[in-house]
Design a protein around this motif. Structure first.
Motif, mmCIF file in Angstrom:
data_model
loop_
_atom_site.group_PDB
_atom_site.id
_atom_site.type_symbol
_atom_site.label_atom_id
_atom_site.label_comp_id
_atom_site.label_asym_id
_atom_site.label_seq_id
_atom_site.Cartn_x
_atom_site.Cartn_y
_atom_site.Cartn_z
ATOM 1 N N ILE A 1 9.335 3.505 1.850
ATOM 2 C CA ILE A 1 8.768 2.244 1.395
ATOM 3 C C ILE A 1 7.794 2.473 0.244
ATOM 4 C CG2 ILE A 1 7.401 0.227 2.107
ATOM 5 C CD1 ILE A 1 10.114 0.473 3.569
ATOM 6 N N ALA A 2 7.907 1.642 -0.778
ATOM 7 C CA ALA A 2 6.926 1.587 -1.869
ATOM 8 C C ALA A 2 6.483 0.132 -1.979
ATOM 9 C CB ALA A 2 7.533 2.063 -3.180
ATOM 10 N N ILE A 3 5.191 -0.088 -1.895
ATOM 11 C CA ILE A 3 4.628 -1.439 -1.914
ATOM 12 C C ILE A 3 4.028 -1.697 -3.297
ATOM 13 C CG2 ILE A 3 2.952 -3.006 -0.866
ATOM 14 C CD1 ILE A 3 3.130 -0.996 1.608
ATOM 15 N N VAL A 4 4.432 -2.794 -3.895
ATOM 16 C CA VAL A 4 3.919 -3.170 -5.208
ATOM 17 C C VAL A 4 2.884 -4.274 -5.013
ATOM 18 C CG1 VAL A 4 4.492 -4.041 -7.496
ATOM 19 C CG2 VAL A 4 6.145 -2.623 -6.266
ATOM 20 N N PHE B 1 4.054 5.399 3.408
ATOM 21 C CA PHE B 1 4.433 4.511 2.316
ATOM 22 C C PHE B 1 3.613 4.889 1.097
ATOM 23 C CE2 PHE B 1 1.053 2.454 4.669
ATOM 24 C CZ PHE B 1 0.158 2.067 3.680
ATOM 25 N N LYS B 2 4.013 4.371 -0.056
ATOM 26 C CA LYS B 2 3.204 4.547 -1.259
ATOM 27 C C LYS B 2 2.912 3.180 -1.835
ATOM 28 C CE LYS B 2 6.583 6.641 -3.539
ATOM 29 N NZ LYS B 2 7.225 7.527 -4.458
ATOM 30 N N ILE B 3 1.823 3.097 -2.563
ATOM 31 C CA ILE B 3 1.448 1.844 -3.205
ATOM 32 C C ILE B 3 1.520 2.036 -4.717
ATOM 33 C CG2 ILE B 3 -0.401 0.173 -3.583
ATOM 34 C CD1 ILE B 3 -1.301 0.659 -0.734
ATOM 35 N N PRO C 1 -1.715 -9.702 5.895
ATOM 36 C CA PRO C 1 -1.285 -9.264 7.232
ATOM 37 C C PRO C 1 0.099 -9.795 7.603
ATOM 38 C CG PRO C 1 -3.587 -9.906 7.292
ATOM 39 C CD PRO C 1 -3.060 -10.305 5.937
ATOM 40 N N ASP C 2 0.405 -11.027 7.206
ATOM 41 C CA ASP C 2 1.752 -11.561 7.432
ATOM 42 C C ASP C 2 2.787 -10.779 6.636
ATOM 43 O OD1 ASP C 2 0.686 -13.548 9.052
ATOM 44 O OD2 ASP C 2 1.063 -15.189 7.632
ATOM 45 N N THR D 1 -4.492 -3.655 1.039
ATOM 46 C CA THR D 1 -3.067 -3.488 1.341
ATOM 47 C C THR D 1 -2.842 -2.204 2.131
ATOM 48 O OG1 THR D 1 -2.434 -4.705 -0.641
ATOM 49 C CG2 THR D 1 -0.782 -3.233 0.296
ATOM 50 N N GLU D 2 -3.441 -1.128 1.677
ATOM 51 C CA GLU D 2 -3.291 0.154 2.367
ATOM 52 C C GLU D 2 -3.800 0.069 3.804
ATOM 53 O OE1 GLU D 2 -4.296 4.855 1.600
ATOM 54 O OE2 GLU D 2 -5.278 3.340 0.363
ATOM 55 N N PHE D 3 -4.961 -0.523 4.005
ATOM 56 C CA PHE D 3 -5.533 -0.665 5.347
ATOM 57 C C PHE D 3 -4.610 -1.460 6.265
ATOM 58 C CE2 PHE D 3 -8.089 -3.010 8.443
ATOM 59 C CZ PHE D 3 -8.722 -1.960 9.094
ATOM 60 N N ILE D 4 -4.068 -2.553 5.766
ATOM 61 C CA ILE D 4 -3.216 -3.426 6.583
ATOM 62 C C ILE D 4 -1.867 -2.775 6.866
ATOM 63 C CG2 ILE D 4 -1.957 -5.623 6.587
ATOM 64 C CD1 ILE D 4 -4.392 -6.734 4.923
ATOM 65 N N PHE D 5 -1.217 -2.241 5.844
ATOM 66 C CA PHE D 5 0.129 -1.693 6.037
ATOM 67 C C PHE D 5 0.129 -0.434 6.896
ATOM 68 C CE2 PHE D 5 1.421 -4.883 3.129
ATOM 69 C CZ PHE D 5 2.796 -5.021 3.273
ATOM 70 N N LYS D 6 -0.999 0.273 7.007
ATOM 71 C CA LYS D 6 -1.084 1.443 7.894
ATOM 72 C C LYS D 6 -0.872 1.056 9.351
ATOM 73 C CE LYS D 6 -3.944 4.649 5.284
ATOM 74 N NZ LYS D 6 -5.257 5.280 5.161
ATOM 75 N N HIS D 7 -1.072 -0.198 9.685
ATOM 76 C CA HIS D 7 -0.835 -0.665 11.054
ATOM 77 C C HIS D 7 0.653 -0.825 11.362
ATOM 78 C CE1 HIS D 7 -5.115 -1.571 10.713
ATOM 79 N NE2 HIS D 7 -5.128 -1.571 12.036
ATOM 80 N N TYR D 8 1.478 -0.817 10.328
ATOM 81 C CA TYR D 8 2.910 -1.074 10.513
ATOM 82 C C TYR D 8 3.824 0.054 10.041
ATOM 83 C CZ TYR D 8 1.215 -5.722 11.477
ATOM 84 O OH TYR D 8 0.549 -6.777 12.030
ATOM 85 N N TYR D 9 3.330 0.894 9.145
ATOM 86 C CA TYR D 9 4.138 1.987 8.601
ATOM 87 C C TYR D 9 3.354 3.290 8.699
ATOM 88 C CZ TYR D 9 7.067 -1.592 6.408
ATOM 89 O OH TYR D 9 7.899 -2.657 6.170
#
Length: 180
Positions: free
Chosen positions: A118-121, A141-143, A100-101, A130-138
């Protein structure tokens, strides 16, 4: 880059990808010598492989010193530079102590720099959380993850179970996802 890395992706980009992207590499603890541990090294190698075929405008390395004295973002930065990445492309986010941080501090940096593609590795066992958390901010994006071999999956069974447990807890409510 003089070294070639095996391209092993779980969800590799298809046609019509954006011209430039910003990579966010999620941290993981270094080994006792200050080198990337097994999980972090697999993330970095996937990022290096991806870098060879995709135009990248920035690489955001994340993580503070959580489990030992080595700052995860520093370990990543050093590894990437040793493997041919220009230091000017690398941005450090060294405050995060959790996923989350990572999402919160990364979104602050990318928003400030107006980075949208954004692409998250991360690791395969960490993908759904990761997908669940980053959906709150973006919004988009792709993982990217290393393709999980049978041996990797077997080695990481405890991580899969732990990440599913944490995801379950987060879905029940986690105040860290409301921070901006």
């Amino acid at each position: 880059m003089n070294k070639k890395y095996k391209v092993y992706y779980h969800n590799f980009p298809k046609n019509n990808t954006p011209e430039y992207e910003t990579l966010i590499i999620l941290g993981n603890p270094a080994n006792k010598y200050g080198k990337p541990g097994r999980i972090l090294k697999s993330r970095l190698d996937v990022a290096l492989s991806y870098f060879q075929i995709q135009q990248i405008d920035a690489i955001l390395v994340t993580g503070s010193a959580n489990y030992n004295e080595f700052e995860e973002a520093d370990v990543q930065r050093k590894y990437l530079i040793e493997n041919g990445i220009d230091a000017k492309l690398i941005i450090k986010e060294n405050q995060s102590k959790s996923t989350p941080d990572n999402a919160l501090y990364s979104s602050r940096i990318t928003n400030k720099l107006n980075k949208n593609n954004i692409a998250i590795v991360t690791s395969h066992h960490h993908k759904s959380r990761t997908e669940f958390i980053f959906k709150h901010y973006y919004d988009k994006f792709k993982i990217i993850t290393p393709y999980p071999s049978c041996l990797t999956v077997l080695k990481n069974i405890p991580y899969y179970i732990f990440n599913q447990y944490l995801l379950y807890k987060m879905k029940k409510g986690d105040d860290r996802l409301n921070r901006k």
